[in-house]
Design a protein around this motif. Structure first.
Motif, PDB file in Angstrom:
ATOM      1  N   VAL A 215       0.848  -1.204   0.000  1.00  0.00           N
ATOM      2  CA  VAL A 215       0.000   0.000   0.000  1.00  0.00           C
ATOM      3  C   VAL A 215       0.882   1.253   0.000  1.00  0.00           C
ATOM      4  O   VAL A 215       0.644   2.202  -0.758  1.00  0.00           O
ATOM      5  N   ARG A 216       1.921   1.223   0.819  1.00  0.00           N
ATOM      6  CA  ARG A 216       2.836   2.368   0.880  1.00  0.00           C
ATOM      7  C   ARG A 216       3.460   2.624  -0.494  1.00  0.00           C
ATOM      8  O   ARG A 216       3.526   3.760  -0.977  1.00  0.00           O
ATOM      9  N   LEU A 217       3.911   1.551  -1.151  1.00  0.00           N
ATOM     10  CA  LEU A 217       4.559   1.702  -2.455  1.00  0.00           C
ATOM     11  C   LEU A 217       3.551   2.133  -3.532  1.00  0.00           C
ATOM     12  O   LEU A 217       3.906   2.820  -4.489  1.00  0.00           O
ATOM     13  N   ALA A 218       2.300   1.741  -3.364  1.00  0.00           N
ATOM     14  CA  ALA A 218       1.256   2.125  -4.323  1.00  0.00           C
ATOM     15  C   ALA A 218       0.912   3.611  -4.218  1.00  0.00           C
ATOM     16  O   ALA A 218       0.384   4.190  -5.166  1.00  0.00           O
ATOM     17  N   LEU A 219       1.210   4.195  -3.056  1.00  0.00           N
ATOM     18  CA  LEU A 219       0.827   5.592  -2.809  1.00  0.00           C
ATOM     19  C   LEU A 219       2.040   6.521  -2.699  1.00  0.00           C
ATOM     20  O   LEU A 219       1.918   7.638  -2.191  1.00  0.00           O
ATOM     21  N   LEU A 220       3.184   6.071  -3.189  1.00  0.00           N
ATOM     22  CA  LEU A 220       4.411   6.879  -3.079  1.00  0.00           C
ATOM     23  C   LEU A 220       4.226   8.273  -3.669  1.00  0.00           C
ATOM     24  O   LEU A 220       3.642   8.414  -4.752  1.00  0.00           O
ATOM     25  N   PRO A 221       4.765   9.280  -2.992  1.00  0.00           N
ATOM     26  CA  PRO A 221       4.713  10.637  -3.561  1.00  0.00           C
ATOM     27  C   PRO A 221       5.689  10.780  -4.725  1.00  0.00           C
ATOM     28  O   PRO A 221       6.514   9.898  -4.979  1.00  0.00           O
ATOM     29  N   ALA A 222       5.616  11.915  -5.399  1.00  0.00           N
ATOM     30  CA  ALA A 222       6.416  12.138  -6.609  1.00  0.00           C
ATOM     31  C   ALA A 222       7.916  12.028  -6.337  1.00  0.00           C
ATOM     32  O   ALA A 222       8.685  11.633  -7.217  1.00  0.00           O
ATOM     33  N   ASP A 223       8.342  12.369  -5.105  1.00  0.00           N
ATOM     34  CA  ASP A 223       9.782  12.290  -4.811  1.00  0.00           C
ATOM     35  C   ASP A 223      10.175  10.951  -4.183  1.00  0.00           C
ATOM     36  O   ASP A 223      11.272  10.789  -3.675  1.00  0.00           O
ATOM     37  N   GLY A 224       9.260   9.970  -4.243  1.00  0.00           N
ATOM     38  CA  GLY A 224       9.550   8.649  -3.683  1.00  0.00           C
ATOM     39  C   GLY A 224      10.466   7.847  -4.600  1.00  0.00           C
ATOM     40  O   GLY A 224      10.744   8.237  -5.734  1.00  0.00           O
ATOM     41  N   PRO A 225      10.929   6.695  -4.099  1.00  0.00           N
ATOM     42  CA  PRO A 225      11.884   5.882  -4.851  1.00  0.00           C
ATOM     43  C   PRO A 225      11.245   5.096  -5.993  1.00  0.00           C
ATOM     44  O   PRO A 225      10.040   4.857  -5.992  1.00  0.00           O
ATOM     45  N   THR A 226      12.070   4.688  -6.942  1.00  0.00           N
ATOM     46  CA  THR A 226      11.647   3.726  -7.958  1.00  0.00           C
ATOM     47  C   THR A 226      12.780   2.725  -8.157  1.00  0.00           C
ATOM     48  O   THR A 226      13.945   3.017  -7.888  1.00  0.00           O
ATOM     49  N   GLY A 227      12.412   1.512  -8.598  1.00  0.00           N
ATOM     50  CA  GLY A 227      13.435   0.491  -8.814  1.00  0.00           C
ATOM     51  C   GLY A 227      14.001  -0.063  -7.529  1.00  0.00           C
ATOM     52  O   GLY A 227      15.128  -0.564  -7.505  1.00  0.00           O
ATOM     53  N   GLY A 228      13.231  -0.025  -6.436  1.00  0.00           N
ATOM     54  CA  GLY A 228      13.712  -0.519  -5.144  1.00  0.00           C
ATOM     55  C   GLY A 228      12.955  -1.747  -4.671  1.00  0.00           C
ATOM     56  O   GLY A 228      11.981  -2.192  -5.304  1.00  0.00           O
ATOM     57  N   TYR A 229      13.408  -2.253  -3.524  1.00  0.00           N
ATOM     58  CA  TYR A 229      12.907  -3.521  -2.944  1.00  0.00           C
ATOM     59  C   TYR A 229      12.746  -3.226  -1.462  1.00  0.00           C
ATOM     60  O   TYR A 229      13.752  -2.900  -0.796  1.00  0.00           O
ATOM     61  N   PHE A 230      11.509  -3.286  -0.969  1.00  0.00           N
ATOM     62  CA  PHE A 230      11.233  -2.739   0.359  1.00  0.00           C
ATOM     63  C   PHE A 230      10.421  -3.680   1.231  1.00  0.00           C
ATOM     64  O   PHE A 230       9.581  -4.455   0.742  1.00  0.00           O
ATOM     65  N   HIS A 231      10.676  -3.581   2.551  1.00  0.00           N
ATOM     66  CA  HIS A 231       9.726  -4.045   3.560  1.00  0.00           C
ATOM     67  C   HIS A 231       9.458  -2.827   4.439  1.00  0.00           C
ATOM     68  O   HIS A 231      10.398  -2.270   5.020  1.00  0.00           O
ATOM     69  N   ASP A 232       8.190  -2.441   4.571  1.00  0.00           N
ATOM     70  CA  ASP A 232       7.858  -1.135   5.149  1.00  0.00           C
ATOM     71  C   ASP A 232       8.669  -0.079   4.399  1.00  0.00           C
ATOM     72  O   ASP A 232       8.733  -0.132   3.184  1.00  0.00           O
ATOM     73  N   ALA A 233       9.346   0.804   5.134  1.00  0.00           N
ATOM     74  CA  ALA A 233      10.151   1.814   4.444  1.00  0.00           C
ATOM     75  C   ALA A 233      11.606   1.363   4.317  1.00  0.00           C
ATOM     76  O   ALA A 233      12.438   2.090   3.774  1.00  0.00           O
ATOM     77  N   GLU A 234      11.900   0.153   4.810  1.00  0.00           N
ATOM     78  CA  GLU A 234      13.291  -0.329   4.809  1.00  0.00           C
ATOM     79  C   GLU A 234      13.651  -0.903   3.439  1.00  0.00           C
ATOM     80  O   GLU A 234      12.924  -1.735   2.891  1.00  0.00           O
ATOM     81  N   ARG A 235      14.793  -0.464   2.913  1.00  0.00           N
ATOM     82  CA  ARG A 235      15.272  -0.967   1.619  1.00  0.00           C
ATOM     83  C   ARG A 235      15.954  -2.308   1.824  1.00  0.00           C
ATOM     84  O   ARG A 235      16.815  -2.443   2.704  1.00  0.00           O
ATOM     85  N   LEU A 236      15.568  -3.325   1.062  1.00  0.00           N
ATOM     86  CA  LEU A 236      16.138  -4.670   1.216  1.00  0.00           C
ATOM     87  C   LEU A 236      17.256  -4.879   0.198  1.00  0.00           C
ATOM     88  O   LEU A 236      17.243  -4.296  -0.887  1.00  0.00           O
ATOM     89  N   PRO A 237      18.197  -5.763   0.526  1.00  0.00           N
ATOM     90  CA  PRO A 237      19.268  -6.072  -0.433  1.00  0.00           C
ATOM     91  C   PRO A 237      18.781  -7.041  -1.497  1.00  0.00           C
ATOM     92  O   PRO A 237      18.084  -8.006  -1.187  1.00  0.00           O
ATOM     93  N   TRP A 238      19.115  -6.792  -2.750  1.00  0.00           N
ATOM     94  CA  TRP A 238      18.715  -7.690  -3.822  1.00  0.00           C
ATOM     95  C   TRP A 238      19.393  -9.044  -3.649  1.00  0.00           C
ATOM     96  O   TRP A 238      18.920 -10.039  -4.069  1.00  0.00           O
TER      97      TRP A 238
END
Ligand SMILES: NC(=O)c1ccc[n+]([C@@H]2O[C@H](COP(=O)([O-])OP(=O)(O)OC[C@H]3O[C@@H](n4cnc5c(N)ncnc54)[C@H](OP(=O)(O)O)[C@@H]3O)[C@@H](O)[C@H]2O)c1
Length: 238
Positions: A215-238
């Motif tokens: 849901v968070r990723l579906a509602l990202l604002p314009a300055d939000g990330p793209t091409g990332g991998y997340f749990h909550d707001a935490e960026r996960l390692p590929w």
């Protein structure tokens, strides 16, 4: 069709589990939500969401059906005149050990990789027209080469599911690069280990919690990330 005033979201595999809850939470934020499911299974959950005050619709969508996928663009065009959010949530975990058969591997890839790819490809022209198009691929930490190579998958590290989610992760990265400079953001989500038919009863998280990352990723604002991998707001390692 004149463009609908509210944002419109398609969630695949939305008849139960995380997909249904993602639809509920997006609906609660004022989105029109379209629940995709096979065999008419989205009808009753969509009606239940409408009874909760959500503008919910059902669409027939087996993510492995070329005919169902081909029907999506005209459906969104003619019903709403727009599509803003695509959550590729439907997925299967068919192998339960280290020795998956080629047929099971193929079936897993059809649902977890080729389906999301084909749906995204079909809907991209509509998403490009959206003011803030968002694509969320429901992945898993089990698709992380880093996590699995460090032994974090345990008995869940079976070849079919893990490699299919790793492939979905790569599609996320490649599509995000392809769409750089557009208004569309593409990200992969790990929901956590969640109590669903797939996650099982031992999982620590309820669906309401597990739905939050997508849901968070579906509602990202314009300055939000793209091409990332997340749990909550935490960026996960590929
Ligand atoms: N639960 C977890 O702990 C966990 C962790 C990491 C990632 N995930 C991911 O989260 C997503 C949702 O899983 P869940 O936990 O909510 O499991 P779930 O309750 O088993 O839901 C899976 C959904 O995918 C649908 N689906 C499967 N194959 C499909 C197809 N060919 N066409 C259309 N729909 C199809 C199922 O529909 P049917 O009812 O028709 O089978 C169901 O709606 C999956 O991608 C899964 O890999 C879950």
């Amino acid at each position: 069709m004149e463009k609908h005033a509210s944002k419109v979201a398609l969630i695949t595999g939305a008849n139960k589990g995380l997909g249904l809850e993602i639809a509920r939470q997006l609906g609660q934020q004022g989105m029109v939500v379209v629940l995709g499911a096979r065999q008419g299974k989205a009808d009753a959950p969509a009606a239940a969401l409408r009874a909760e005050g959500i503008d919910a619709h059902a669409v027939e969508l087996d993510v492995t059906s070329a005919a169902d996928i081909a029907a999506l663009p005209p459906y969104f065009d003619q019903t709403f005149g727009r599509l803003d959010i695509l959550v590729n949530n439907a997925g299967v975990q068919l192998d339960d050990g280290p020795d998956v058969s080629p047929d099971t591997l193929r079936q897993t890839y059809e649902a977890n990789v080729i389906g999301p790819y084909a749906i995204t490809q079909a809907l991209l022209p509509l998403l490009r027209q959206a003011p803030a198009g968002r694509i969320v691929n429901q992945s898993s930490i089990l698709g992380s080469l880093t996590a699995i190579s460090q032994g974090q998958g345990g008995s869940w590290a079976t070849p079919g599911y893990t490699s299919s989610k790793a492939a979905l992760n790569m599609l996320t990265v490649v599509l995000a690069q392809h769409l750089a400079g557009t208004d569309i953001k593409v990200n992969a989500a790990h929901p956590g280990w969640v109590k669903t038919a797939l996650g099982g009863d031992d999982a620590p998280l309820e669906v309401a919690e597990g739905a939050k990352t997508a849901v968070r990723l579906a509602l990202l604002p314009a300055d939000g990330p793209t091409g990332g991998y997340f749990h909550d707001a935490e960026r996960l390692p590929w």
